[in-house]
Scaffold this motif. Sequence first.
Motif, mmCIF file in Angstrom:
data_model
loop_
_atom_site.group_PDB
_atom_site.id
_atom_site.type_symbol
_atom_site.label_atom_id
_atom_site.label_comp_id
_atom_site.label_asym_id
_atom_site.label_seq_id
_atom_site.Cartn_x
_atom_site.Cartn_y
_atom_site.Cartn_z
ATOM 1 N N PRO A 15 0.825 -1.201 0.000
ATOM 2 C CA PRO A 15 0.000 0.000 0.000
ATOM 3 C C PRO A 15 0.864 1.257 0.000
ATOM 4 C CG PRO A 15 -0.726 -1.578 1.661
ATOM 5 C CD PRO A 15 0.584 -2.062 1.152
ATOM 6 N N THR A 17 0.237 4.115 1.465
ATOM 7 C CA THR A 17 0.279 4.676 2.816
ATOM 8 C C THR A 17 -0.239 3.637 3.796
ATOM 9 O OG1 THR A 17 -1.963 5.561 2.853
ATOM 10 C CG2 THR A 17 -0.245 6.951 1.853
ATOM 11 N N GLU A 20 -4.006 2.920 3.946
ATOM 12 C CA GLU A 20 -4.596 2.022 2.964
ATOM 13 C C GLU A 20 -4.418 0.553 3.331
ATOM 14 O OE1 GLU A 20 -4.187 4.413 -1.193
ATOM 15 O OE2 GLU A 20 -2.312 3.891 -0.198
#
Length: 496
Positions: A15, A17, A20
Motif C-alpha cells: 500500500p 500509505t 490504505e
Amino acid sequence: MRIGAPVRTQGPPGPATIFEAGAPGRRASTFPPADLPPAPIPDAHRRTTPPGLPEVAEIDLVRHYTRLSQMNHGVDTGFYPLGSCSMKYNPKVAEVIAQMPGFARIHPLQPDRTVQGTLELLWRLERALCEITGMARATLQPPAGACGELTGLLMMRAYHGDQGDPRETVLIPAAAHGTNPASVRSGGYRAVTVRADERGLVDVGALREVLDERVAGLMLTNPNTLGLFERDIRVITDLVHEAGGLVYYDGANLNAIMGRTRPGDMGFDIVHINTHKTFATPHGGGGPGAGPVGVVERLVPYLPVPRVERTDDGFRTTEDAPSSIGRMHGFHGNVGVLVRAYVYVLLHGADGLARVSDHAVLNANYLAALLRDVLPPVYGEPPMHEFVSSASDLKAATGIRAMDLAKRVIDLGFHPSTVYFPLVVDEALMVEPTETESRETLERFAAALTQAVGEASTDPDLLHEAPVTTPVRRLDEARAARDLRLRWTPADGPAG
C-alpha cells in the motif's frame, strides 16, 4: 569501467500509505482493562472526535515499516559520499557495548554511587577528547554539533562579560558551515564574513581589515569546508588574540587531522566535536547526537554543569561552578551516543586514530585523482579529507547541472555527493569518501560519475529525467522549500 544495470531501490509492492493497509476496528495489539479509575480530564481538553490514526494489524504494521526501510539509503547499505558530512560506517561492536544493561537501563536520577561505571566512562572520554584536541577540560552535554557551537559562543560571551568587555561581532569565513552564522545569531552576536583568497584559504589581509575591538572571536574549520588546510593558521589565531578575541574550532573536519595535529596547538580556544563525523557514532538525523565542547584553561569556569569529577571515593557529579553558563541539555547529554564514541576511541588508540585520519586523506586524494579528467577539484593543491569540484564548465557546454549529475548517479546505484555547497563554488559537487570505504568502492563511484559526465554530451535527456529507478521521481525542491507540508492529511479528513 562502465556501470551496468541500474540498482532499483524500492522494496516489495505494498500500500502507498499505512492508512490504505487498514480497516476500521483492526488492531495490532490489545490492552487489558485498566485497574485504576481514569484520570479526570477537563471537558475543555477532551477530544470531541477520535484521532485520525491508521487501524492496522501487526503484520501490516511490520510490513509497512520494513518496506519503508528498504526504500531508504543508509551507510549499512551503500556508499555515502556526502561532502562535509563524514558519513562513516558505524562499527557494530560499539552498538553491542552501548546496549549493555549497565549503560542502557540506568536512570539519570540514580545516585552517583550506583552508576560509577558510566560516570567513569564519561570522565575518561572527556580526558581522551581533551588529549585529541589539545584542550584543558570539556563538556559532553551538547546533543549535536550545532548545539556545541551555541555552547562555545555562550562561553565566549560569558568570558568577555567577565572581562568587562562585551563585544558585538563574530567573524566567519566565506565558506563557513551553514550552522555557523545561525549559531552566531543565536548567541547574541552579529556575523561578519571574512573573504577567501585565490587559494581558497582565509585571506589574512581581509582578516586584518575586519579585526577591531568589537570582535568577540573567529569561528573556523581546519581543514576548511573546501577540504584545504589553512596554512596560515598560527598567523590567523595570533591576530585574533592580539585583538582580544577568542578562536573557535568547528570540529566538522577533525577527522582529517586527529592524531597528527591538534586545534589547541594551532591556537584555538574552544573546540566542538561532532562524534558522528569523527568517532563513527550514528548520525542524529534529528534524533540523539553528541557535540562535546572543549576549552582552554581560562575558559574552564564557564563550562556547563553538571560535571563529572574524580575523588578519593570514586566519581561524582557536581554543579559547584558559579561562573558556569548552566545546562545545555538534560543531565550528561546523550550518554548512549557517548558510550559508542568511547568504544571507538578506546579500540583505535592513539596510533589507530592517526591511521584513521591518514586513510581519510588518502581516500579523498585517490578519488580526486580518479575524477581529475572529468570533474577536477576547483583548487589545484591536494585536498585533505574532502574536495570540491564544479560542473560549471559542463553546464556551459551541455546544459547539464550538478543536480542532474547527482540524480543520474542514483540510477547508477550510488548516493550522490553534496551539491551546491559550499556556496562560494558555482555548480559545486562536494565529495567526502571517509576512511571506511574500500578502493573498489571508490573506483566504482568514480566510474559512475565519469559515465554520467559522458552521457551529458551523448544523451542529456537521460540526466534531465533521472532518477527513474526510485520510488519517487525528481522532486520540485524549490516548491518544497517555499510550500512546506510537514504532515500528511488523509483524503477523508485531518489526521489528528
